[in-house]
Design a protein around this motif. Sequence first.
Motif, PDB file in Angstrom:
ATOM      1  N   CYS C  31       0.813  -1.218   0.000  1.00  0.00           N
ATOM      2  CA  CYS C  31       0.000   0.000   0.000  1.00  0.00           C
ATOM      3  C   CYS C  31       0.842   1.261   0.000  1.00  0.00           C
ATOM      4  N   HIS C  32       1.898   1.247   0.776  1.00  0.00           N
ATOM      5  CA  HIS C  32       2.724   2.457   0.864  1.00  0.00           C
ATOM      6  C   HIS C  32       3.357   2.822  -0.463  1.00  0.00           C
ATOM      7  N   PRO C  33       3.995   1.872  -1.166  1.00  0.00           N
ATOM      8  CA  PRO C  33       4.535   2.231  -2.487  1.00  0.00           C
ATOM      9  C   PRO C  33       3.463   2.704  -3.452  1.00  0.00           C
ATOM     10  N   ILE C  34       2.282   2.061  -3.397  1.00  0.00           N
ATOM     11  CA  ILE C  34       1.215   2.499  -4.312  1.00  0.00           C
ATOM     12  C   ILE C  34       0.854   3.956  -4.019  1.00  0.00           C
ATOM     13  N   ALA C  35       0.732   4.271  -2.744  1.00  0.00           N
ATOM     14  CA  ALA C  35       0.365   5.643  -2.384  1.00  0.00           C
ATOM     15  C   ALA C  35       1.420   6.623  -2.866  1.00  0.00           C
ATOM     16  N   VAL C  36       2.684   6.311  -2.604  1.00  0.00           N
ATOM     17  CA  VAL C  36       3.750   7.221  -3.002  1.00  0.00           C
ATOM     18  C   VAL C  36       3.764   7.388  -4.516  1.00  0.00           C
ATOM     19  N   ALA C  37       3.605   6.260  -5.230  1.00  0.00           N
ATOM     20  CA  ALA C  37       3.661   6.333  -6.691  1.00  0.00           C
ATOM     21  C   ALA C  37       2.512   7.163  -7.239  1.00  0.00           C
ATOM     22  N   SER C  38       1.303   6.954  -6.732  1.00  0.00           N
ATOM     23  CA  SER C  38       0.174   7.702  -7.287  1.00  0.00           C
ATOM     24  C   SER C  38       0.296   9.185  -6.965  1.00  0.00           C
ATOM     25  N   LEU C  39       0.845   9.493  -5.789  1.00  0.00           N
ATOM     26  CA  LEU C  39       1.004  10.909  -5.485  1.00  0.00           C
ATOM     27  C   LEU C  39       2.126  11.515  -6.294  1.00  0.00           C
ATOM     28  N   ALA C  40       3.131  10.710  -6.644  1.00  0.00           N
ATOM     29  CA  ALA C  40       4.171  11.225  -7.534  1.00  0.00           C
ATOM     30  C   ALA C  40       3.552  11.565  -8.882  1.00  0.00           C
ATOM     31  N   GLY C  41       2.657  10.702  -9.344  1.00  0.00           N
ATOM     32  CA  GLY C  41       1.965  10.990 -10.591  1.00  0.00           C
ATOM     33  C   GLY C  41       1.131  12.249 -10.496  1.00  0.00           C
ATOM     34  N   ALA C  42       0.432  12.386  -9.369  1.00  0.00           N
ATOM     35  CA  ALA C  42      -0.379  13.587  -9.180  1.00  0.00           C
ATOM     36  C   ALA C  42       0.501  14.825  -9.143  1.00  0.00           C
ATOM     37  N   LEU C  43       1.662  14.710  -8.524  1.00  0.00           N
ATOM     38  CA  LEU C  43       2.581  15.841  -8.457  1.00  0.00           C
ATOM     39  C   LEU C  43       3.038  16.233  -9.850  1.00  0.00           C
ATOM     40  N   TRP C  44       3.331  15.220 -10.644  1.00  0.00           N
ATOM     41  CA  TRP C  44       3.698  15.513 -12.028  1.00  0.00           C
ATOM     42  C   TRP C  44       2.567  16.251 -12.731  1.00  0.00           C
ATOM     43  N   GLY C  45       1.341  15.738 -12.545  1.00  0.00           N
ATOM     44  CA  GLY C  45       0.190  16.396 -13.170  1.00  0.00           C
ATOM     45  C   GLY C  45       0.068  17.835 -12.712  1.00  0.00           C
ATOM     46  N   GLY C  46       0.321  18.058 -11.422  1.00  0.00           N
ATOM     47  CA  GLY C  46       0.218  19.410 -10.906  1.00  0.00           C
ATOM     48  C   GLY C  46       1.249  20.348 -11.510  1.00  0.00           C
ATOM     49  N   ILE C  47       2.485  19.875 -11.591  1.00  0.00           N
ATOM     50  CA  ILE C  47       3.547  20.715 -12.156  1.00  0.00           C
ATOM     51  C   ILE C  47       3.259  21.003 -13.624  1.00  0.00           C
ATOM     52  N   GLU C  48       2.780  19.979 -14.327  1.00  0.00           N
ATOM     53  CA  GLU C  48       2.430  20.156 -15.734  1.00  0.00           C
ATOM     54  C   GLU C  48       1.322  21.194 -15.889  1.00  0.00           C
ATOM     55  N   THR C  49       0.346  21.121 -15.000  1.00  0.00           N
ATOM     56  CA  THR C  49      -0.744  22.096 -15.053  1.00  0.00           C
ATOM     57  C   THR C  49      -0.217  23.504 -14.824  1.00  0.00           C
ATOM     58  N   LEU C  50       0.681  23.654 -13.846  1.00  0.00           N
ATOM     59  CA  LEU C  50       1.229  24.983 -13.587  1.00  0.00           C
ATOM     60  C   LEU C  50       1.975  25.505 -14.802  1.00  0.00           C
TER      61      LEU C  50
END
Lengths: 214, 496, 519
Positions: C31-50
Motif C-alpha cells: 500500500c505504501h509504495p502504491i500511495a507514493v507512486a500515485s502521489l508522484a503521478g499527481a505531483l507531475w500532473g500538478g507541475i504540468e498544469t502549472l
Amino acid sequence: MRAVSEADSSIMFGEDGLLNELLVERFNYCVYVVLLLIGLYAMIAKNNLIKKLIGMSIFQTAIILFYVSIGVKEGGTIPIYVAEHDPHGNHAEHAAHPEEANATEGSEENATTATASHEADHGHHAPRSLTDEETSGYANPLPHVLMLTAIVVGVATLGVALALTQRIYRAYGTIEEDAVLAAILAEDAATVIPDVLSTKPKRAKAKSRKAKQA
Amino acid sequence: MVAEPTVVNDVRPLIAVLTPMVAVVAIAWSGEKRKNLREIFTLLAGLVQASVVLSLTPLVLAGNVVEFHVWQIFTNVPMLLRVDGFGLIFAAVASVLWIATSLYAIGYMRGLHEHTQTRFYSFFGVSLCATMGVAFSANLLTIYFFYEMLSVSTYPLVTHMQDKEARKGGRTYLSYLLFTSLCLLLPALSWCYVWLDGGQGAMDFLAGNSMSEQFSGTTQIVLLLLFTFGFAKAGLMPFHSWLPNAMVAPTPVSALLHAVAVVKVGVFCVIRVYSDIFGIEVLQALDGEQIMVWIACATILISSLIALSQDNLKRRLAFSTIGQLGYVVLGATLATKQGMGGAVLHIAMHACGKITLFFCAGAILVASGKKYVSELRGLGRKMPFTMAAFLIGSLSVIGLPPLGGFVSKWYLVLGALDRDYVWVVVVLLVSSLLNVFYLLPVAVSAFFRTEDEKEGEGGIQEAPWQCVVPLSCTALGCFGLFLFSDVLLSLAGLAN
Amino acid sequence: MSENSIALIFAFPLFGAVLCALVGRKSRNLCHPIAVASLAGALWGGIETLRRVIASEANEVSYYFGGWNADAYPRGVGIEFRADYLGTLIMLVVVGVAFLVAIYSKLPVAEETPEKEGSFYTLFLLQVTGLAGICLTGDAFNLYVLIEVAALTGYGLIAMGSARAAAATFNYVILGTIGASFYLLGVGYVYMKTGTLNMVGIQEVITADGLADSAAMQVAFVFICLGVLIKMAFFPFHAWLPNAYFHAPTATSSLLAPLVTKVMIYVMIRMTLTVFGVDFSFENTLWTEVIPWLVVIAIVCAATMALAQRDVKKMLTYLIVAEVGYMVGGIWVYNYYGFIGSIFHVISDACMTLCLFLGVGIILRKRKTTHFDGLRGLFRKMPFTMGGFFVGGFSIIGLPPTCGFFSKWYLITGGMLAERWEYMVALMFSTMVMVVLFFRLIERIHLAVTESGENIGHGHGDLALPDSETFFDEAHWTMLVPLLLSASVVLVIGIFNQDIVNLIQDFLEPFDLPKGTDR
C-alpha cells in the motif's frame, strides 16, 4: 386599543399581509427553516449521540427539501422528452429549430447544439436545445440531481457517524455525551506521561495511557 | 552621506560574510574529538575574514563603494552588500577583535573545562557572519535580516550554562530583543517600504531619501522613535535590561556582546538610520528631535550612576557599556557630521577598550575565581599584565589621551558644540567623571592596596597565555587606535 | 497526456485508492509504495498544469469533464475545472504536501494503526483527491461534493486512531456537517437566483442582472461564508480542531493539519473574488467592517490558548487556529497587499505547518509523548530533526528568510495600507506570543531547569538524561528526509517569494482591489 383599523390588520392578515407572504406564499421555506432549526437544536442540545445523529439527518433533510421545493413547477411534467420534442422519434421535427445557445432559467442538462448536417449525415439525432415555450412544460431536474448527490453524502456521513458511535460505545460503555465527557476527563486525569528521561531505576507505574495505545 | 561615490563590484564582501558560516560547518564536523583542529578552524576563519575586510580599505579610502548583489528579495528591494566608510570601520573592528576573542575563548573555555565547546564555537561563527552582514548591509531590509539572525544565534551563547540563571538571562535577552524588533522595528520598516520614495520601497542607505517631503513632522518623530527603540541592541533606556542580564554568559560571549557584535550592531543600525535614511539635514530641521538627544543623555547618566553601585565586575562593565552606547547614539542624534563621525569612531574605540576590560574580568575569573570588585584588592601583584591592561582599557573608556577613546569623545564634543548644545558637553564631562569613579578604583586598588597579606603570596599567577596575550594585544590596540586615528577619521568622513 | 493533466491529478490518487483498497487485504506492504507512486503521478500532473497555466494567454486553463466544453455548450452545462494561478498554486501545495506525508507515513502507520494500512492509504489518497479537487473545480456544487469527500475521508483517517480520537471525530462530524450543509444552503440560494452553478457563470449573472441588492443573494453569501468559516475552524467555530488533530494518528495529522483549513481559506477567496465578485462581497456588505474585529478576537484568543498548552502537538493545533485568523484577516481588510499576504500565507503556512507536524511525529515516535516534560536533550539526540522543526518554528514567528516572514510582511503591509490598525496590533501580539511559545520549547529542550526553576543535573550543561538519550539517534530516513525537504521548501519559498508573488499578482490584477498607497 379596542378598535384596530382595517389598515393595521391587513398588514398582518390581509392579501399582502405578513402572514400571507410568509406562511402561505413561502410555505416551503418555513417548513425547511423549522426542520433546519429542529435538526440544529438536536445536534447541539441533545445528550444522546444517536439523537444528535438523528438531528443531523433532519438538518440535512431540510436542505434537501429546500432544493427540491425550489424546483417545483406548476403543471410541469417529468423531464423526459415528450413525443413531439423527441429528436429520435418519428414525430421529431428535423433541423428546423433554431439553436438556443443560452442557458435558460433552470437549464436542462440535455440541451446541446448540433449541426443539422451532422444529424442528416449520420442518421442519429443528437440532443438539441428546446425553445422556452417547449421547456415550460418540463419540471427542472437539476435540483433533484443535485440532491441525489446530497442524499448520498448524507448517507455516507451518517454511516461514518454511526460507526463512530459504535466505537465510542465499545470504548466508554455509554452513548450519553456527558457520561463520555466524564470518562474522558477521568482518563485525562489518570494519564501518566511516560518517563523516558529519568535516570532513576524504573518502578512499575500505573500506565493508563490506553488512549495512545488503542 | 557621500555624494555620488563610484561603485565597484567585488565579491569580497560576500566572502567576508560567508567565511564564518563555512567555518561553522568545519567546526561542527571536527567536534570534540578533534579539538585542536576545531580551534584552528576558528582562528583561520577569523584571519581570513579580517584580511578580506582590511583588503577593502584602500578601495574605500579612495572614495569608492564596493557592492555585491546577493539576491533579489522583493522586486524593488535586493539583498545588497555594500562597503562604505562607516561599514568598513565596524567590520574591521569586528573581524580583528574576533581573532582576539577566539584565542581568548580557547584559553577561557579550556581553562574552565567548559562543556559543549563545539556548540559554542559554532554559534560564535554564525554570530560573526550576522555581524559582518549588518556592517555591509545596503538597505533596511538586509540589515533587518542580519539583525534578527544575530538575535537568534546569540541565544545559545547567552544560555550556555544551561542552568536557571541562564534561563532567566536568556528570557530577558530574547524578550527585549525580539519583542522590540518585531513590534517596533517591523512596522517602521513596513511603513518605509510602502510610502518612502513614492511607494517604490527602496529603503536604500545610499539614495537621497525624501523623508521630509513625504512624511509629516509627527510621523518622522514617531518613525525615529520606532527605529531607535526597535534596535534594542543599542541599549537605550528603558530597553537596556537585556544587557546586564546577559552577563550570565561565559566571558568570551560577554566580550563578544559588549565589544564586537551585538551592542555595536545595535548602535551601528541606529547610526545608519539616522545618517542614511533620515539624513543630517532632515534631522536638524525636525522639531522635537531633541527628544532623542535627551533620551541618549539620560541613558548615559543613569547607567553611569547604576554602574557605580554594582559590585559584580561584569555587571559594572555592562552598565558602563550601556552608558558608552548612549554616547554613540548621542553622536547620531546630534545630527552633525562630526557627531556622526564621532559616533562611528566611538564604536571602534569603545570596542577596543571594553573588550580589554572584559578579557581582564574573564582572566581574573579563570585565574582566581573572583567575580566581585571588592575581592580584587591587591590582585595586581599576582596578575600584573591583566591589571595593567585593565588600567589601560579604563583610561581609554574614560577618554584620556593618548588612548583611542579620547579621539571619539573629542569629536562628540565638537558635534555638540556645532549644534550649540552646551548642556550636552556638560553631560559628557559629568559622565566621564563618573566613568573615572567606577573604573579607576578597580585597577588602582588592585595595584596599590594589599590588605590581605595572604593574598599576596605565590608570585605571579596569571591566567593561561591564551587569555593574557589577547588582552595585552587589545590594550596595545587602544594606543594603536589613537596613533592611527587619521585612517579611521578619513573612513568616517571626518578627514580634512 | 499533458492536455489531461488536470484530470490526471485526480486519476492517479483515485486509482491508487482503489488499488490500495483491493490490494490492502492481501499484502499490506504494497500500500505504501502504491500511495507514493500515485502521489508522484499527481505531483507531475500538478507541475504540468502549472506550466500550462503560465504558458497560457489568459493565465488559466479550463478542463471540462466529459467533453462538455465551452465552444459547443453553454457555460455551466458541464462541470468545469478552471486552473488559474490561485487554484494551481494551492493545488500544487496540496499534492506536494501529500507526497511528502505519504513517504513519511510508512513507519507511523505501521506502528499506530497496524493491520489497517489498506484502509488508511485508501482514505489518504481519496482525501488528497478531494482536496486537490477543491482547488481546481469551477463549479459551486462540485465544490460541495469535493468538500464532503475530503471531510468524510478525514473523519475516517482521524478516527483510525484511538477511541479518544473517535470521540473527537464525532464532534468534528457534527460541526463539519453543519458547515458543509450551510455551504450547500447558500449554493441553493445562489442557484435559485442565477440559474447556474458554474462559478464564472454565477459572477456573470450577478453583474448582468444586478443581483447585488437581492436579499436572497445576500443570504446566500452569508450562509456560504458561515459554512466555510466553520469548516476552516475560525474562532469560535474552532472547537473541533484541537482535539481532532491532537488525537489523530501521526500521518493523519501531518496530512490534515497543513491542508484542510488552508484549502477552506482558498474556498473563501474563491467565493469572494470569483463567484460573488469584489463589489458584492466587499462593497455591499457590512462584513468588511465586522470581520476584522472578529479576526482580532480569533487571533488573540487562539494565541492565548496556545500559550496555555503543555503539549507540543496541542499547542500547534491552536496555532493553526491563529493562522486561520491571519488569513481571514488578510482577505477582509480588503486590500491588494492583504490579499497577496493571505494567498501567500496559505502556501507558506501549509509548508511550515507540515514541517512542524512532521517534526512532532518524529518526537512522538522517539519519546512516546509530545508533552513538554518529555523534550529535554532532543537537540543532542536528533539535531537534524530539531533543526528542521525549528525552521518551521522560526517561520511561524516570522524570522527572515523563512517564508513566514514574507507572508507576515505582506499582511502587515496590507493592514497598514487599509488602515486596519487593530489587525496589525493583533498580528504583533500573536507574533510575540509565538516567540514565547517556540522559545519555551527551545528552553525545555536545551536547558536543565525544572518548571519551577530548580536546576536539574549537576550544572555545566548536565541535562540529567539516561545514556540512551544522549547518543545521536536520528529518525529513520523515511521520516527525516520529508522533514528536511519541507524545511528546505520553507526556506526556498521564502527566498524566491517574489516569483510566487508575481504569479499571485497576475491573478489579482483583474479584480482591481484597492491598494491604499495613494495618500
